[in-house]
Design a protein around this motif. Structure first.
Motif, PDB file in Angstrom:
ATOM      1  N   THR A 104       2.464  -1.268  -2.293  1.00 40.32           N
ATOM      2  CA  THR A 104       3.531  -0.294  -2.071  1.00 40.32           C
ATOM      3  C   THR A 104       4.180   0.096  -3.395  1.00 40.32           C
ATOM      4  O   THR A 104       4.527   1.257  -3.619  1.00 40.32           O
ATOM      5  N   GLY A 105       4.310  -0.876  -4.294  1.00 40.60           N
ATOM      6  CA  GLY A 105       4.862  -0.583  -5.619  1.00 40.60           C
ATOM      7  C   GLY A 105       4.011   0.402  -6.397  1.00 40.60           C
ATOM      8  O   GLY A 105       4.539   1.258  -7.127  1.00 40.60           O
ATOM      9  N   GLU A 164       3.451   1.921   7.802  1.00 42.80           N
ATOM     10  CA  GLU A 164       2.310   1.388   7.053  1.00 42.80           C
ATOM     11  C   GLU A 164       2.045   2.260   5.823  1.00 42.80           C
ATOM     12  O   GLU A 164       1.424   3.315   5.917  1.00 42.80           O
ATOM     13  N   PRO A 165       2.523   1.842   4.640  1.00 42.20           N
ATOM     14  CA  PRO A 165       2.344   2.643   3.426  1.00 42.20           C
ATOM     15  C   PRO A 165       0.891   2.988   3.124  1.00 42.20           C
ATOM     16  O   PRO A 165       0.618   4.033   2.523  1.00 42.20           O
ATOM     17  N   THR A 215      -3.679  -3.375   5.095  1.00 41.91           N
ATOM     18  CA  THR A 215      -2.228  -3.227   5.078  1.00 41.91           C
ATOM     19  C   THR A 215      -1.745  -3.345   3.646  1.00 41.91           C
ATOM     20  O   THR A 215      -2.362  -4.058   2.830  1.00 41.91           O
ATOM     21  N   ASP A 271       0.764  -4.617   0.904  1.00 43.05           N
ATOM     22  CA  ASP A 271       1.845  -5.559   0.609  1.00 43.05           C
ATOM     23  C   ASP A 271       2.806  -4.911  -0.381  1.00 43.05           C
ATOM     24  O   ASP A 271       2.662  -3.740  -0.743  1.00 43.05           O
ATOM     25  N   TRP A 272       3.779  -5.671  -0.841  1.00 45.28           N
ATOM     26  CA  TRP A 272       4.805  -5.088  -1.713  1.00 45.28           C
ATOM     27  C   TRP A 272       4.233  -4.611  -3.044  1.00 45.28           C
ATOM     28  O   TRP A 272       4.719  -3.654  -3.634  1.00 45.28           O
ATOM     29  N   ARG A 273       3.158  -5.247  -3.496  1.00 38.98           N
ATOM     30  CA  ARG A 273       2.563  -4.832  -4.767  1.00 38.98           C
ATOM     31  C   ARG A 273       1.859  -3.485  -4.626  1.00 38.98           C
ATOM     32  O   ARG A 273       1.993  -2.597  -5.486  1.00 38.98           O
TER      33      ARG A 273
END
Length: 396
Positions: free
Chosen positions: A342-343, A271-272, A336, A338-340
């Protein structure tokens, strides 16, 4: 008695003014991207920053007392109502507080030709007003144990006041006592607040993952490490180039590494949103170790490497970690990444590693360019992802 949640839900004006974190987190992100673009353009000779401060001095000031002050305000205006049970500041008072911060940024940027005392007053007004607001809330709620956090905000204000006085006297940023005081307050804030929220958030997330190691509870060991950290920072502010100071910084670095190891960060990689907190805190002890090495072995480790380990590493990563998580939680969104999101973390981490690497391995023009590019992209991505949330979704 009206609850904080009821007060927030009762707000019918623009949602951006429905909770303290919203205007300040968004403003901080947009300003951070703008300030880096302005700084790089000035270094490249594309334009001149119309400030009475030198380019380096402006860059330093606007990171600590532009960007960081806004994030601090957003965090404190969100956390204090939860601590005290008092009503949050929303609407016109919140807009006025944000406008005071924005006025300070404009005043410092266009300060060339203006009386330095006027610029100092305009800039210092924001933190002074924030301290008054927080003091009133803590006193009214009788939540005295959080006066230590207020003291750290006051320390940030003191550093800013001294920095303005030094700029009037022609002191350069690398010799600035105000800079060291302001940075020390930020580092200590991470040690104190981060040392509370990281194991707490980690424990809460791991509770849903099943049996396994969990973070050690806050105890006397943590208090000792924080005390050592405070002493090391005090020595660094007063006597930054002494061997005794280097040894104290070394002790603080080792102590905070040990403290971090007790929070089982290796279990959070899935979990980033949680893992980034541990990565951000890692840069704190690394900064202590780098600053100690810069004193003991200046021909090997430059002073700038330690400074940027703290600033671009610990401060930027920790503030982005808090901004992304708090904004989700107080907007009723799932906790949580998401990819954004995390980016955002990946870009900020690359910026931190590149900037520290540029200090350790000069000449490093490509690393500096990479650091600046990733910095701008990280903060613009935060603004793009979170602005719709801040503007349209009701806070909870």
């Amino acid at each position: 008695m009206t609850s904080s949640a009821s007060q927030i839900r009762a707000w019918t004006g623009p949602q951006i003014l429905g909770y303290g974190f919203r205007p300040f987190f968004l403003g901080a992100a947009v300003f951070a991207a703008f300030a880096m673009i302005a700084w790089i353009g000035a270094l490249s000779g594309l334009w001149t920053i119309p400030s009475a401060f030198g380019p380096v001095e402006w860059h330093v000031h606007e990171f600590l007392w532009g960007y960081l002050s806004a994030v601090t305000a957003g965090f404190m205006l969100t956390a204090v109502p939860n601590w005290t049970g008092r009503l949050p500041i929303v609407g016109v008072p919140l807009a006025a507080l944000w406008a005071t911060w924005a006025l300070g940024r404009i005043a410092v940027f266009f300060s060339a030709g203006w009386p330095p005392a006027v610029i100092a007053i305009l800039d210092l007004s924001f933190l002074a007003l924030l301290i008054l607001v927080l003091s009133r809330e803590i006193a009214a709620g009788r939540f005295w144990r959080n006066l230590k956090v207020l003291a750290l905000v006051a320390m940030l204000f003191l550093g800013n006041a001294i920095y303005h006085a030094e700029m009037m006297a022609g002191v350069m940023a690398h010799d600035s006592d105000g800079l060291r005081i302001g940075l020390a307050s930020a580092v200590l804030m991470i040690a104190v607040i981060g040392g509370r929220i990281i194991p707490s958030f980690t424990r809460n997330w791991l509770a849903r993952r099943g049996p396994g190691a969990v973070p050690e509870p806050f105890g006397i060991d943590d208090k000792i490490v924080i005390a050592v950290t405070a002493v090391a920072l005090l020595l660094w502010v007063v006597t930054p180039h002494y061997v005794t100071t280097a040894l104290a910084l070394l002790a603080a670095g080792v102590g905070n590494l040990w403290r971090l190891s007790r929070w089982v960060g290796w279990r959070t990689i899935a979990e980033p949103l949680v893992a980034i907190l541990h990565l951000a805190y890692l840069f704190l002890p690394l900064g202590f170790l780098a600053m100690a090495a810069a004193t003991l072995f200046p021909e090997v480790v430059p002073h700038s490497a330690g400074l940027h380990t703290w600033t671009v590493g610990a401060i930027v990563l920790m503030t982005l970690a808090v901004m992304t998580r708090a904004s989700l939680g107080h907007s009723g969104m799932p906790l949580t990444a998401d990819w954004r999101i995390t980016g955002i973390y990946v870009l900020a981490a690359v910026a931190a590693l590149s900037r520290v690497g540029a200090g350790l391995f000069p000449p490093a023009d490509r690393l500096l360019e990479l650091a600046a590019t990733c910095w701008v992209l990280a903060f613009l991505l935060f603004a793009v992802v979170y602005a719709p949330l801040f503007v349209t979704r009701r806070a909870s």
